[in-house]
Design a protein around this motif. Structure first.
Motif, PDB file in Angstrom:
ATOM      1  N   MET A 122       0.840  -1.194   0.000  1.00 31.49           N
ATOM      2  CA  MET A 122       0.000   0.000   0.000  1.00 31.49           C
ATOM      3  C   MET A 122       0.878   1.248   0.000  1.00 31.49           C
ATOM      4  SD  MET A 122      -3.157   0.102   2.698  1.00 31.49           S
ATOM      5  CE  MET A 122      -4.848  -0.084   2.168  1.00 31.49           C
ATOM      6  N   GLU A 126      -2.816   5.826   0.380  1.00 30.89           N
ATOM      7  CA  GLU A 126      -3.891   4.829   0.420  1.00 30.89           C
ATOM      8  C   GLU A 126      -4.187   4.408   1.856  1.00 30.89           C
ATOM      9  OE1 GLU A 126      -3.021   2.763  -3.954  1.00 30.89           O
ATOM     10  OE2 GLU A 126      -2.100   1.966  -2.135  1.00 30.89           O
ATOM     11  N   TRP A 127      -3.149   4.284   2.668  1.00 31.71           N
ATOM     12  CA  TRP A 127      -3.332   3.938   4.074  1.00 31.71           C
ATOM     13  C   TRP A 127      -4.113   5.030   4.799  1.00 31.71           C
ATOM     14  CZ3 TRP A 127      -2.879   0.191   7.624  1.00 31.71           C
ATOM     15  CH2 TRP A 127      -2.805   0.560   8.984  1.00 31.71           C
ATOM     16  N   GLN A 128      -3.758   6.274   4.557  1.00 35.46           N
ATOM     17  CA  GLN A 128      -4.434   7.383   5.234  1.00 35.46           C
ATOM     18  C   GLN A 128      -5.902   7.484   4.833  1.00 35.46           C
ATOM     19  OE1 GLN A 128      -1.700  10.444   3.987  1.00 35.46           O
ATOM     20  NE2 GLN A 128      -0.500  10.342   5.879  1.00 35.46           N
ATOM     21  N   ALA A 130      -7.722   4.814   3.976  1.00 37.17           N
ATOM     22  CA  ALA A 130      -8.372   3.523   4.221  1.00 37.17           C
ATOM     23  C   ALA A 130      -9.237   3.556   5.466  1.00 37.17           C
ATOM     24  CB  ALA A 130      -7.320   2.427   4.347  1.00 37.17           C
ATOM     25  N   ARG A 135      -7.518  -1.245   7.177  1.00 38.02           N
ATOM     26  CA  ARG A 135      -6.244  -1.108   7.885  1.00 38.02           C
ATOM     27  C   ARG A 135      -5.934  -2.348   8.718  1.00 38.02           C
ATOM     28  NH1 ARG A 135      -5.359   4.993  10.267  1.00 38.02           N
ATOM     29  NH2 ARG A 135      -5.582   6.137   8.298  1.00 38.02           N
ATOM     30  N   TYR A 138      -4.831  -5.127   6.389  1.00 40.35           N
ATOM     31  CA  TYR A 138      -3.488  -4.912   5.837  1.00 40.35           C
ATOM     32  C   TYR A 138      -2.420  -5.104   6.909  1.00 40.35           C
ATOM     33  CZ  TYR A 138       0.292  -2.780   3.122  1.00 40.35           C
ATOM     34  OH  TYR A 138       1.477  -2.554   2.451  1.00 40.35           O
ATOM     35  N   ARG A 139      -2.709  -4.685   8.152  1.00 45.02           N
ATOM     36  CA  ARG A 139      -1.757  -4.898   9.245  1.00 45.02           C
ATOM     37  C   ARG A 139      -1.492  -6.381   9.468  1.00 45.02           C
ATOM     38  NH1 ARG A 139       0.049  -1.301  12.974  1.00 45.02           N
ATOM     39  NH2 ARG A 139      -0.715   0.845  12.861  1.00 45.02           N
ATOM     40  N   LYS A 303       6.316  -1.105   5.773  1.00 47.11           N
ATOM     41  CA  LYS A 303       4.998  -1.552   5.319  1.00 47.11           C
ATOM     42  C   LYS A 303       4.378  -0.713   4.200  1.00 47.11           C
ATOM     43  CE  LYS A 303       5.155  -4.349   8.901  1.00 47.11           C
ATOM     44  NZ  LYS A 303       5.383  -5.787   8.752  1.00 47.11           N
ATOM     45  N   LEU A 304       4.707   0.579   4.122  1.00 49.60           N
ATOM     46  CA  LEU A 304       4.004   1.489   3.218  1.00 49.60           C
ATOM     47  C   LEU A 304       4.996   2.232   2.335  1.00 49.60           C
ATOM     48  CD1 LEU A 304       1.685   3.058   5.948  1.00 49.60           C
ATOM     49  CD2 LEU A 304       0.964   1.367   4.259  1.00 49.60           C
ATOM     50  N   PHE A 315       4.449   1.554   9.595  1.00 47.64           N
ATOM     51  CA  PHE A 315       3.138   2.147   9.815  1.00 47.64           C
ATOM     52  C   PHE A 315       3.293   3.422  10.648  1.00 47.64           C
ATOM     53  CE2 PHE A 315       1.594  -2.356   9.377  1.00 47.64           C
ATOM     54  CZ  PHE A 315       0.818  -2.126   8.249  1.00 47.64           C
TER      55      PHE A 315
END
Length: 317
Positions: A122, A126-128, A130, A135, A138-139, A303-304, A315
């Protein structure tokens, strides 16, 4: 001298070297399988043999990957036959695996085609954007204590029974592959009983975990490369978006030099038995970055992809 010109001198295939690697690894696989299955009551033989068998499977998978590039034996037909044989030891249907891997090479580093990679990444944006459930999913997905064992089990025992793009690249060959695996399983049970099946699947599962971990480290490290068209530069993506894992020559030997992944992506015509020589003979002015073990372990918590900073990050807190 440019890197493209330099790597061409290492693309010559050699049937003698290929055969030594191919048959030598098969012999190690079969001998370690027999040792573990026939001596399951002797832990000092059973467990080491199972680990040796797992690394033999990883190595056979890398050889299958090479023949898929037609960069192992000297002729296309030899590579095709070898790929079909190797698929019976790796659980990976050859033709579909080959075509899907070629798509991965075509789109490495392309943020608009992340579906061709083995492990999804991601972006920070996109994480922000989501939601909570996305989240959480994905975690869990990116947690190494989940994706290494779960990924190995899912990919090699479930997904490869009907890989993505199977209808596009060869449903008949996949079905035949699965039938032959069932027959092999029946033969293993007849000769060794249930312990033979446990050894077969257990060592294959361990090999799958080693493979998943290597696949992660090949493209997930802090200063890897991702971009979007028209800014995407394929040659930089191939070289900078793939890692060189410097874990020592013996580990390179165990995994048929797949650790030298940057040079492989830059020129997939180099056979695995020439990759180490190619990489470590690179002139100083063309020197490439190598990732040590401690940095590789730290990369498991990245991760991102931060498109602004152009790096992989953990993260956010």
């Amino acid at each position: 001298m440019d890197l493209r010109h330099y790597t061409r001198q290492y693309t010559k295939t050699d049937n003698m070297l290929a055969s030594l690697s191919f048959f030598g690894t098969l012999i190690v696989y079969l001998f370690s399988f027999w040792t573990a299955a026939a001596h399951f009551d002797a832990w000092y033989l059973f467990w080491p043999a199972g680990v040796v068998m797992a690394f033999a499977i990883v190595r056979l998978y890398v050889l299958q990957h090479d023949v898929g590039h037609n960069s192992f034996f000297e002729t296309r037909q030899q590579n095709e036959w070898a790929g079909q044989v190797l698929s019976l030891f790796t659980f990976a249907p050859f033709e579909v695996m080959k075509q899907n891997h070629n798509l991965h090479h075509s789109y490495v580093g392309n943020l608009e085609h992340r579906e061709t990679g083995e492990i999804y990444t991601m972006t920070l944006a996109e994480w922000q954007a989501a939601g909570m459930l996305q989240r959480i999913f994905y975690r869990v997905y990116r947690n190494p204590f989940f994706f290494v064992p779960a990924g190995a089990f899912f990919v090699y025992f479930i997904r490869y029974r009907w890989p993505k793009n199977t209808l596009r690249f060869g449903a008949k060959s996949v079905l035949m592959h699965n039938v032959i695996l069932l027959l092999i399983g029946a033969g293993v049970y007849k000769v060794f009983g249930s312990i033979g099946l446990w050894v077969w699947f257990g060592s294959s599962f361990l090999a799958g975990m080693i493979g998943v971990l290597l696949v992660y480290l090949q493209h997930n490290f802090e200063d890897t490369y991702w971009d979007r068209r028209p800014d995407l530069q394929p040659q930089i993506a191939a070289l900078q978006g793939s890692s060189c894992l410097d874990f020592g020559w013996f580990f390179d030997f165990l995994v048929a030099n797949i650790t030298l992944h940057d040079i492989h992506h830059y020129n997939a015509r180099i056979p695995c038995y020439r990759l180490r020589q190619c990489h470590y003979n690179i002139p100083p002015e063309l020197g490439l970055r190598r990732i040590k073990f401690s940095e590789a372990v730290g990369a498991l918590w990245l991760k991102l992809w931060d498109e602004g900073e152009k790096k992989l990050i953990p993260f956010p807190e």
